[in-house]
Each structure stands twice: as C-alpha cells, then as structure tokens.
Scaffold this active site. Structure first.
Site, mmCIF file in Angstrom:
data_model
loop_
_atom_site.group_PDB
_atom_site.id
_atom_site.type_symbol
_atom_site.label_atom_id
_atom_site.label_comp_id
_atom_site.label_asym_id
_atom_site.label_seq_id
_atom_site.Cartn_x
_atom_site.Cartn_y
_atom_site.Cartn_z
ATOM 1 N N SER A 91 0.851 -1.191 0.000
ATOM 2 C CA SER A 91 0.000 0.000 0.000
ATOM 3 C C SER A 91 0.885 1.237 0.000
ATOM 4 O O SER A 91 2.010 1.214 0.517
ATOM 5 C CB SER A 91 -0.904 0.010 1.234
ATOM 6 O OG SER A 91 -1.520 1.275 1.407
ATOM 7 N N TYR A 123 -0.733 -1.313 10.580
ATOM 8 C CA TYR A 123 -1.010 -1.539 9.162
ATOM 9 C C TYR A 123 0.058 -0.872 8.303
ATOM 10 O O TYR A 123 0.611 -1.495 7.386
ATOM 11 C CB TYR A 123 -2.386 -0.982 8.792
ATOM 12 C CG TYR A 123 -2.753 -1.217 7.347
ATOM 13 C CD1 TYR A 123 -3.303 -2.432 6.933
ATOM 14 C CD2 TYR A 123 -2.524 -0.232 6.387
ATOM 15 C CE1 TYR A 123 -3.619 -2.647 5.596
ATOM 16 C CE2 TYR A 123 -2.836 -0.444 5.052
ATOM 17 C CZ TYR A 123 -3.386 -1.655 4.666
ATOM 18 O OH TYR A 123 -3.691 -1.870 3.343
#
Length: 266
Positions: A108, A144
């Site tokens: 990401s 994350y």
C-alpha cells in the site's frame, strides 16, 4: 492466501456463508493457517513448478483493540507480514526448482507512513508513537502502515535471495472492500465521507487490475523488486525502499522473520 500456476489455483477461506462472527478474538486467517500449511506441503510434493504467486493477506484493525495472532504477535505484523513470509518459505523448494516464476506482494502507498526499526521493533504490541519525521494519516493504524512497509522490504530482500524469481510490490489503491470492517465509524461520519468515496474510491475490479498487471506483464518490462501503482513504477517509494535495503533493514527483517518462523529457506 492465494497461489496459482498454469495448472492449479490454491487458497483457503474459513468463515460462514452468512455474516457471522467466528468467535471472540478469532480470525479467518488464523483458523485457515494450519489448513493452508498442510495443503502447501502436499502441493510442494506433487508439483515442481509455480508460475506466479500473489500474496494478498491483509487486515486493518484499530491498534486500541490490541488484537494478536494465535502466537501472540501484533495482528498486522503476524498476518500482513509473517503470513507472506511463511507462505514463500513453505514454497521455497518449488520456487528454487522453477525456471521462471513471479511473486506479487500486495502492499500500500501507506507504507510511506510506516516505520521498521529493528532495534526498537515490538512484534507483540506494535508501535505506540510516530517519529517526528513521519506523517501518518490519523485513520491509518500504525501496525497496518508498518506491515505494508514490511511487505515492500520483503520484496527487496526476496530478489536478493532468489535469483530466479521476479518479485514486485504493488498498491491496488483505495478500493471498496471489507478491509475496514473492524473499524467502528459513526453514521454521521460515513455520510460526510460519501462524497470523497464517490470521487476517489475504486471498485474491487479496478484495484485488482493493478495486481493483475504486475502478475502478467512481460518480465522484461517489469522492474524486479520495484513498487508499482497504476501500472507505473513509483520513484519516491522505491528510493525510500532502496535506501532502507542499503542500510540492511530488509536483511534484518528477513532474519527476524526467519527466527520467528523457526525455518530456513536456503
């Protein structure tokens, strides 16, 4: 976890047909892991070639929930990073014997807000604070962001240790999925957020196109070890990753993962 060759697709899903909890602190990935490990061992025995492996295990959970894996590791570190490391580890013999193979690791752009400091890393609880030079969106869990940076560093180290393998990291973009299902967002905030969703959120198909591009593009047109988004090599992100790799961060992360998993892949 999903992996495939020209003759075989493998994956494990654990859950209910109708939306229903698996139980307190239980996750599908945790329940699926023993099943998947046994299946991959059988795969390695029966097949000598793997054309492409896509690592797309990912969860997004607020840090204040303090969720951990069955072995006590911080949930993002355990699922998003160690899960991918272990999968490649289990398939190492197949990867070594394949003449041409490719690994695509879904990361990401939030990796830019991640921190991987092997001198202070807490694999059990995750980070509590952001360094002064790190700008992290308030909505993105530290665990994350860190795990997405680990995904990209994993790719960098992978191509060093597997000289027959082409490996790339990819950001699919902000997609309409259930990734944020563990986040409790008040209704009024969802309503306020709707205009941004219509303008910037991608469909699952649009997001998966980025992954597919990295999986099927001609190898001579793919930058080995690169980080991609929208079919384009991301210069800024790659410069950061190359710098961290040069400093030995990717090597140390691999060695830590190897120690945790109690296995060697070479």
């Amino acid at each position: 976890f999903i992996g495939y060759s020209s003759n075989l697709v493998i994956g494990v899903y654990v859950g209910f047909d109708n939306p229903k909890t698996l139980g307190k602190y239980e996750t599908g990935s945790k329940a699926a892991l023993p099943i998947f490990k046994d299946f991959v061992k059988n795969l390695a025995m029966d097949h000598s070639n793997l054309d492409c492996l896509i690592c797309n295990a990912g969860i997004w959970i607020p840090m204040e929930k303090g969720l951990k894996t069955a072995n006590g590791y911080e949930i993002h570190f355990g699922v998003n990073h160690l899960g991918h490391y272990l999968l490649v580890n289990l398939l190492s013999n197949v990867l070594h014997s394949s003449n041409i193979n490719r690994i695509v690791v879904v990361s990401s752009s939030l990796m830019s807000s991640g921190v991987v400091d092997l001198d202070t890393i807490d694999v059990f609880n995750g980070r509590e604070h952001d360094p002064d030079d790190v700008k992290r969106p308030s909505y993105a869990p530290r665990g994350y962001c860190d795990s997405k940076l680990m995904n990209a560093l994993f790719v960098k180290e992978l191509i060093i240790r597997y000289n027959k393998t082409t490996a790339v990291g990819v950001c699919p973009g902000w997609c309409k999925t259930d990734l944020s299902r563990h986040v409790d967002i008040p209704l009024y905030k969802k309503l306020l957020f709707l205009p941004f969703m219509f303008m910037f959120m991608r469909s699952c198909t649009q997001g998966s196109n980025n992954i597919i591009y990295c999986a099927i593009q001609d190898i001579d047109k793919v930058h080995n070890g690169g980080f991609y988004r929208d079919g384009t090599l991301q210069i800024k992100e790659n410069e950061k990753l190359d710098s961290l790799t040069h400093k030995g961060v990717s090597r140390k992360l691999w060695e830590l993962s190897e120690k945790i998993c109690s296995t060697r892949i070479y």
